[in-house]
Enzyme design. Structure first.
Site, short mmCIF file in Angstrom:
data_model
loop_
_atom_site.label_atom_id
_atom_site.label_comp_id
_atom_site.label_asym_id
_atom_site.label_seq_id
_atom_site.Cartn_x
_atom_site.Cartn_y
_atom_site.Cartn_z
N TYR A 1 -8.78 7.59 11.01
CA TYR A 1 -8.29 7.93 12.35
C TYR A 1 -9.18 8.93 13.06
O TYR A 1 -8.89 9.31 14.19
CB TYR A 1 -6.85 8.42 12.26
N PHE B 1 -5.72 5.62 -0.59
CA PHE B 1 -4.72 4.55 -0.61
C PHE B 1 -4.68 3.90 -1.98
O PHE B 1 -5.72 3.70 -2.60
CB PHE B 1 -5.06 3.45 0.40
N TYR C 1 0.82 -1.21 0.00
CA TYR C 1 0.00 0.00 0.00
C TYR C 1 0.85 1.26 0.00
O TYR C 1 2.01 1.24 0.41
CB TYR C 1 -0.93 0.03 1.22
N ILE D 1 -7.40 0.28 10.25
CA ILE D 1 -8.53 1.21 10.30
C ILE D 1 -9.78 0.55 9.71
O ILE D 1 -9.69 -0.38 8.91
CB ILE D 1 -8.20 2.54 9.59
N PHE E 1 1.94 9.70 3.41
CA PHE E 1 2.16 9.65 4.85
C PHE E 1 2.64 8.28 5.32
O PHE E 1 3.17 8.15 6.41
CB PHE E 1 0.92 10.09 5.65
N ASP E 2 2.46 7.25 4.47
CA ASP E 2 2.91 5.91 4.84
C ASP E 2 2.92 5.04 3.60
O ASP E 2 2.16 5.27 2.65
CB ASP E 2 2.00 5.29 5.90
#
Length: 144
Positions: free
Chosen positions: A112, A136, A56, A86, A66-67
């Site tokens: 979140y 994503f 991902y 999540i 962010f990730d």
């Protein structure tokens, strides 16, 4: 370095993949999760309790990454439906068969929500600010 899934690199920003056309084709669930299948998979679809391996890349609405699974050292392995990820992911992973590449639009309430995600190096900052919708790019590598 851009995250690599299968044989193709994922977009490094959601803008590289014409988001308007993808979002226009998106399927929306009753929870508000939206997703577009970019490459359909032919494998099994996960059920609650199944282990899923997924690559991902996560984007904020402004396109900032962010990730990403490559930042974590490899694909994510998670048991679906057990709250290990999540809520938007728990739902999406039960909709996408093994081998699928998809874009997910996850509303803040399925991500979140009000708590966001603080920067572990500076708790005055957020990696994901509160009430932030997320995007994503995912590839479902394995379902078992």
């Amino acid at each position: 370095m851009s995250p690599v899934l299968g044989q193709q690199a994922l977009p490094t920003t959601p803008l590289q993949a014409s988001p308007d056309s993808l979002l226009a084709r998106a399927t929306q669930t009753t929870s508000g999760l939206r997703y577009t299948v970019r490459q359909p998979g032919k494998g099994p679809t996960a059920h609650s309790g199944d282990k899923v391996t997924v690559h991902y890349t996560g984007f904020l609405p402004n396109g900032h990454v962010f990730d990403a699974s490559v930042k974590q050292g490899g694909p994510l392995k998670v048991r679906v439906g057990r709250g290990e990820v999540i809520k938007g992911w728990d739902e999406a992973l039960q909709l996408l068969p093994e081998g699928t590449r998809a874009r997910l639009w996850i509303p803040a309430r399925l991500a979140y929500a009000a708590k966001g995600v603080r920067d572990p190096d500076d708790d005055r900052r957020y990696l994901v600010p509160p009430q932030t919708d997320l995007v994503f790019e995912v590839e479902i590598l394995r379902v078992k």
